[in-house]
Design an enzyme around this catalytic site. Sequence first.
Site, PDB file in Angstrom:
ATOM      1  N   ASP A 119      48.893  35.487  44.958  1.00  0.00           N
ATOM      2  CA  ASP A 119      49.784  34.683  45.885  1.00  0.00           C
ATOM      3  C   ASP A 119      50.476  33.591  45.074  1.00  0.00           C
ATOM      4  O   ASP A 119      50.462  33.748  43.655  1.00  0.00           O
ATOM      5  CB  ASP A 119      48.593  33.561  46.828  1.00  0.00           C
ATOM      6  CG  ASP A 119      47.660  34.849  47.700  1.00  0.00           C
ATOM      7  OD1 ASP A 119      48.281  35.752  48.092  1.00  0.00           O
ATOM      8  OD2 ASP A 119      46.611  34.438  47.589  1.00  0.00           O
ATOM      9  N   HIS A 129      53.547  40.232  45.600  1.00  0.00           N
ATOM     10  CA  HIS A 129      52.758  39.395  46.416  1.00  0.00           C
ATOM     11  C   HIS A 129      51.506  40.233  46.750  1.00  0.00           C
ATOM     12  O   HIS A 129      50.296  39.425  47.108  1.00  0.00           O
ATOM     13  CB  HIS A 129      53.520  39.051  47.707  1.00  0.00           C
ATOM     14  CG  HIS A 129      53.299  37.491  48.100  1.00  0.00           C
ATOM     15  ND1 HIS A 129      52.232  36.835  47.589  1.00  0.00           N
ATOM     16  CD2 HIS A 129      54.110  36.543  48.475  1.00  0.00           C
ATOM     17  CE1 HIS A 129      52.241  35.578  48.342  1.00  0.00           C
ATOM     18  NE2 HIS A 129      53.548  35.415  48.515  1.00  0.00           N
TER      19      HIS A 129
END
Length: 459
Positions: A434, A430
């Site tokens: 995104d 992450h």
Amino acid sequence: MAQVLEFKLPDLGEGLTEAEIVRWLVEVGDVVAIDQPVVEVETAKAMVEVPCPYGGVVTARFGEEGTELPVGSPLLTVAVGSPTADTGAETEGSGNVLVGYGTGAPPARRRRVRRMAADVVTSVADAPAAAPAPAAAPAPAPAPAAETRGRDDGPVPVISPLVRRLARENGLELRELTGSGRDGLILRADVEQALRAAATLEATTQEATLLPPATFPTTTTTTTTTTNIDGVTRTPLRGIRGAVADKLSRSRREIPDATCWVDADATELMRTRAAMNAAGGPKISVLALLARICTAALTRFPELNSSVDMDAREVVRFDRVHLGFAAQTERGLVVPVVRDAHVRNTEALSAEFARLTEAARTGALTPADLTGGTFTLNNYGVFGVDGSTPIINHPEAAMLGVGRIVPKPWVHEGELAVRQVVQLSLTFDHRVCDGGTAGGFLRYVADCVEQPAVLLRNL
């Protein structure tokens, strides 16, 4: 006067700090050429033949077979002769440490080293006492292309230690075989054919005692167990199992990962593969088609072909795709890497997957085959499962998981039908992107699976 040089266990690949001596390929007193393999070692990632960068006479070996040595510890010492006008021999080595990584010594230079062997043997006695127990050197050994130690009736034309191991583990006498290689060289295929013939003749007895020809014998040193009096068995985390444990623990500890998944109708993909294979030529694997889809998706979403450098606080994006794929072997899970997968077509990908899978099965993968990946494809469908949440192969940024392709009810063109359905899952770092990027990548992969013609847009 000879000079005694010490050769230390080299760095065999990223993250490897030790190796276990499986088999010495030379004896004290043997004459070795530059870049000749001198020992077979097993690391947490592969079986490796380690070549010596010096040419001369072996004066000492360090460590018995089965001993684990740390990187940088002495392997052996070699007495090297001084340069002479008539031989042109040199004292410095090639600088290489692994077979297959290239050589700095051209063939002519290697021949010169062999010609000077007798002079080096006679000068060992004058060499400085750098080794703990230098042995008096006997007559020069024959060229290293054949196994000769302990034989009185000529050399056995075998080069590969894996071929020797396969024959030895199955009680097969190599001297009874006729090699199909150049100059009668005995190849792995010759040993496997002999084992199959033996199994056919004595099917009722040999099937229980011979290893199957296609099976690589597992070493006992990597599975040592200790059972205490309470019936609890403890297995040391070493070898491949230990390396996997360290890698996965680091991934979970350092990477904030997330997973998304989607079901896809793979019916058209399977039809496309069947049509490609029906056209003749090399067979195309499902894994190769998925790999081609992956590389196309990474072209559109390059954020996932990256790594994170936390020391510099930078995301490092790669222009080339070195595609790893998970392969389960008898020695454990390994991840061979297909170099420059983004420039290979499906036929080339199929061939490379086949080559690396065979090398993994036989334990012949090199550190170069197992390092440097930028993205991993994990086909866990071969285990008969539909889904999984893959752990990222640190330091990569993402892994695509593929479940089994099975007939399921599916709404196709407004009607309920039985279609070939597969679950796809993407685990991603992450920090590099995104959910929008990860979802876009996975959706593009699913679209290509459902409609392979989508790939044509990127060709």
